[in-house]
Write a protein that holds these residues in place. Structure first.
Motif, mmCIF file in Angstrom:
data_model
loop_
_atom_site.group_PDB
_atom_site.id
_atom_site.type_symbol
_atom_site.label_atom_id
_atom_site.label_comp_id
_atom_site.label_asym_id
_atom_site.label_seq_id
_atom_site.Cartn_x
_atom_site.Cartn_y
_atom_site.Cartn_z
ATOM 1 N N UNK A 1 14.117 1.616 13.184
ATOM 2 C CA UNK A 1 12.791 1.021 13.393
ATOM 3 C C UNK A 1 12.114 1.585 14.630
ATOM 4 N N UNK A 2 12.928 1.972 15.625
ATOM 5 C CA UNK A 2 12.333 2.571 16.820
ATOM 6 C C UNK A 2 11.818 3.973 16.542
ATOM 7 N N UNK A 3 12.354 4.617 15.514
ATOM 8 C CA UNK A 3 12.101 6.037 15.326
ATOM 9 C C UNK A 3 11.080 6.326 14.218
ATOM 10 N N UNK A 4 11.126 5.531 13.150
ATOM 11 C CA UNK A 4 10.284 5.869 11.999
ATOM 12 C C UNK A 4 8.849 5.436 12.286
ATOM 13 N N UNK A 5 7.918 6.384 12.336
ATOM 14 C CA UNK A 5 6.538 6.039 12.695
ATOM 15 C C UNK A 5 5.809 5.339 11.545
ATOM 16 N N UNK A 6 4.905 4.455 11.890
ATOM 17 C CA UNK A 6 4.088 3.787 10.885
ATOM 18 C C UNK A 6 2.726 3.504 11.489
ATOM 19 N N UNK A 7 1.624 3.728 10.829
ATOM 20 C CA UNK A 7 1.520 4.479 9.574
ATOM 21 C C UNK A 7 1.800 5.951 9.808
ATOM 22 N N UNK A 8 2.566 6.551 8.925
ATOM 23 C CA UNK A 8 2.972 7.930 9.174
ATOM 24 C C UNK A 8 2.034 8.892 8.456
ATOM 25 N N UNK A 9 2.227 10.172 8.757
ATOM 26 C CA UNK A 9 1.353 11.192 8.161
ATOM 27 C C UNK A 9 1.572 11.287 6.656
ATOM 28 N N UNK B 1 0.833 -1.205 0.000
ATOM 29 C CA UNK B 1 0.000 0.000 0.000
ATOM 30 C C UNK B 1 0.868 1.256 0.000
ATOM 31 N N UNK B 2 0.288 2.416 -0.323
ATOM 32 C CA UNK B 2 1.056 3.671 -0.261
ATOM 33 C C UNK B 2 1.654 3.907 1.118
ATOM 34 N N UNK B 3 0.905 3.576 2.170
ATOM 35 C CA UNK B 3 1.450 3.780 3.520
ATOM 36 C C UNK B 3 2.694 2.933 3.721
ATOM 37 N N UNK B 4 2.671 1.701 3.188
ATOM 38 C CA UNK B 4 3.836 0.845 3.340
ATOM 39 C C UNK B 4 5.001 1.339 2.496
ATOM 40 N N UNK C 1 2.966 -6.135 5.426
ATOM 41 C CA UNK C 1 2.772 -5.387 6.670
ATOM 42 C C UNK C 1 4.132 -4.907 7.180
ATOM 43 N N UNK C 2 4.122 -3.934 8.083
ATOM 44 C CA UNK C 2 5.408 -3.448 8.605
ATOM 45 C C UNK C 2 6.265 -4.562 9.196
#
Lengths: 287, 342
Positions: free
Chosen positions: B334-342, B234-237, B296-297
């Motif tokens: 991985x700890x820092x990058x938010x998902x799903x992000x804005x 998906x675009x979010x991924x 999925x993430x």
């Protein structure tokens, strides 16, 4: 008999006068100034006759030098004159002792050396010196020297310095308090779910994904790092207080996976707002 | 799902069966086995990294057996020449010199797995030939071109010695889709069993326990294509993958800090478009292997380090500590990058 000659010679040798080690003190007679009646500034003349044997003189280098002998006494002049059986020394002392009452002063004796190696002492003497004028005379203001010119001290720099120091001390204390998390700086427990619930309630009704995202960010903050669906068991182990809503959390993450990553892009809101409120309530310990 | 007579559901069942059998034969390497199978599903070449005697060769032979098809192997040595891969020169029975096909060609164009042992002992000329073989799956020999449509290259690196080794150049490392670490088995029971259970003493009979051709190698290309086409990203991924790769390339820009490290100078290069492509492919295969039709993430997280670690090149000051720093960097991302992000 032949052996007697050296013995006699030896005795003769012993009888010879040896080198003179020390001779008798030469005769010294001093004509000292009279013992009283002296004032500030008076010159006191001392005459000393030193009787000397034939061929012996005073070592001139050993004579006392004209000088300030003490703060109150100068030796102004030393002169010498030959007399029939010796030398007459004339010492001129000057008294600078400003007496407040009649007082005896002691002029010290001085060592001299003769050319034959003998040491002798020029005798000292005592005299009484008196004040010049009556002490009871009244003082008048015009006798005083004028006061020195005084400078006013400007207190402003010191005041500014004091204020700056006080300010610096205050700032340092605040910084320390912040660093040590004292008083008002004590960190309150972060309440990401409470904040998220408030934000979610404010978001417009159409923004379903926005609400989901807000709750996701709250999970990230509560977990300390980004939380994805697969981390849910770990999160529940770390924050067991959320265990009662474990099923709803699982459903939320499954719905999110479907909404954001799934093919269908199911964007329904589902349980998000009530779930956020319940999580906030658990977070505040009200459930 | 595929054009192959075997249907998608069958493929998935076969994959799970193969995974179960491999885990029965190779103890304590479930993650390495999963990653190896993902490389099989994406037709990517693999670099194995592990200590001596951790079962790399056994694992590869077991996987080769599950795939079926011809398997060739060569040992890297400092005097190995590129031609040694292709030709085998020897004196025949009648005393005349003869040139015959070497390790790569001996099984013809049907070769399914080529295992290069201790690749960093071979000289760069050999690496160059191998790179072409990996990139194009073709080779020129005996005045004709050979094509290896089913070929998958596995290589392992000697990590103990430094003498007489030739570190793989960046370009060569980038061509390997995955670098799979083969650690010692973690569980005590596994280690004890490996030492005492006589089943593990004879490799040949052990590997025979894996059903041959469970994942028929001739169908894997079609399966790999189908997986890439059918598994949804998906675009979010896509954004998540992009953010992660950007963070790995520029940790300071992503606000990632690692203790004792200047994030500005940590990463010198890496994360090529080919690397990102490999990441997406392996992530899709991972999602498919989990029975999902969308990435999925967690799929990205599972495969990120094996895909990206060996493609990340650190600044000279940090390169000697890469074994610790690259995993730390990836973990921090991985700890820092938010998902799903804005």
């Amino acid at each position: 008999m032949r052996r007697a000659a050296p013995t006699i010679a030896l005795i003769g040798l012993l009888a010879l006068p040896g080198p003179v080690a020390a001779q008798a003190e030469p005769g010294i007679r001093a004509e000292n100034p009279h013992g009283y009646g002296w004032w500030l500034g008076d010159v006191l003349v001392q005459r000393i006759r030193v009787g000397l044997p034939e061929g012996v003189a005073i070592d001139p280098a050993s004579l006392p030098k004209p000088r300030a002998v003490d703060y109150w006494l100068d030796l102004r002049e030393v002169t010498s004159r030959e007399i029939p059986d010796g030398i007459e020394l004339t010492l001129r002392w000057q008294n600078f002792y400003s007496a407040l009452e009649p007082q005896a002063r002691e002029v010290p004796s001085a060592p001299i050396r003769l050319t034959d190696g003998t040491e002798a002492h020029l005798p000292g003497f005592r005299f009484v010196t008196s004040p010049i004028r009556p002490l009871a005379a009244p003082s008048t203001p015009d006798q005083l020297l004028p006061d020195p010119v005084y400078h006013l001290i400007d207190p402003n720099p010191n005041r500014i310095g004091l204020a700056a120091s006080g300010l610096a001390a205050l700032v340092s204390f605040l910084a320390l308090a912040w660093h040590q998390a004292w008083g008002p700086f004590r960190r309150r427990a972060d309440r990401p779910f409470t904040r998220a619930a408030r934000l979610i309630a404010r978001l417009p009704g159409a923004d379903a994904t926005g609400r989901r995202r807000q709750l996701h960010r709250a999970f990230d903050a509560a977990f300390g790092r980004v939380l994805i669906g697969a981390d849910l068991p770990q999160f529940l182990r770390a924050r067991p207080e959320f265990q009662p809503v474990a099923e709803r959390l699982g459903a939320f993450f499954a719905q999110s996976d479907a909404a954001f990553f799934g093919r269908a892009q199911d964007l329904s809101d589902g349980d998000v707002a009530p779930l956020a409120r319940d999580l906030a309530r658990i977070e505040r310990g009200r459930r | 799902m595929t054009n192959d007579p075997i249907r998608s559901a069958d493929w998935l069942g076969r994959l799970q069966e193969a995974e179960a059998q491999l885990n029965g034969v190779i103890l304590g390497q479930a993650r390495a086995i999963r990653l190896l199978l993902l490389s099989v599903l994406t037709r990517g070449h693999v670099l194995l990294a592990g200590d001596v005697g951790t079962g790399k060769t056994t694992l590869l032979r077991a996987v080769a057996r599950a795939i079926g098809g011809p398997y060739a192997r060569i040992e890297g040595t400092v005097d190995l020449l590129p031609t040694d891969l292709i030709y085998d020169a020897h004196i025949d029975d009648s005393g005349r010199p003869r040139i015959e096909p070497g390790a790569v060609l001996s099984h013809g164009e049907d070769l399914s797995i080529f295992f290069f042992n201790e690749i960093n002992r071979a000289r760069p000329q050999v690496h160059a030939l191998l790179l072409r073989l990996m990139a194009e799956r073709s080779l020129t020999a005996f005045r004709r071109e050979y094509r290896f449509p089913h070929l998958q290259v596995f290589a392992d690196r000697n990590q103990i010695e430094r003498d007489e080794t030739f570190e793989l150049p960046a370009a060569a490392r980038d061509r390997f889709m995955l670098e799979i670490p083969i650690p010692l088995p973690e569980r005590r029971e596994d280690r004890i069993a490996l030492a005492f259970d006589t089943r593990f003493h004879d490799t040949d009979s052990l590997i025979a326990a894996v059903a041959e051709g469970l994942l028929p190698y001739r169908g894997l290309d079609g399966l790999a294509r189908a997986i890439q086409q059918d598994v949804h990203a998906s675009p979010a991924l896509q954004r998540y993958v992009y953010d992660l790769c950007a963070a790995l390339r520029d940790p300071a820009g992503a606000g990632i800090g690692i203790e004792g490290v200047d994030a500005e100078r940590l990463v010198r290069g890496g994360v090529s478009p080919r690397g990102m492509q490999a990441l997406v492919r392996v992530a899709r295969a991972s999602a498919w292997a989990e029975g999902r039709d969308a990435v999925l993430p967690q799929d990205v997280r599972t495969v990120f380090q094996p895909v990206m670690a060996h493609r990340t090149f650190l600044g000279p000051a940090y390169e000697p500590r890469r074994d610790a720093l690259v995993p730390a960097l990836i973990r921090a991302a991985f700890d820092k990058i938010p998902v799903p992000s804005e």
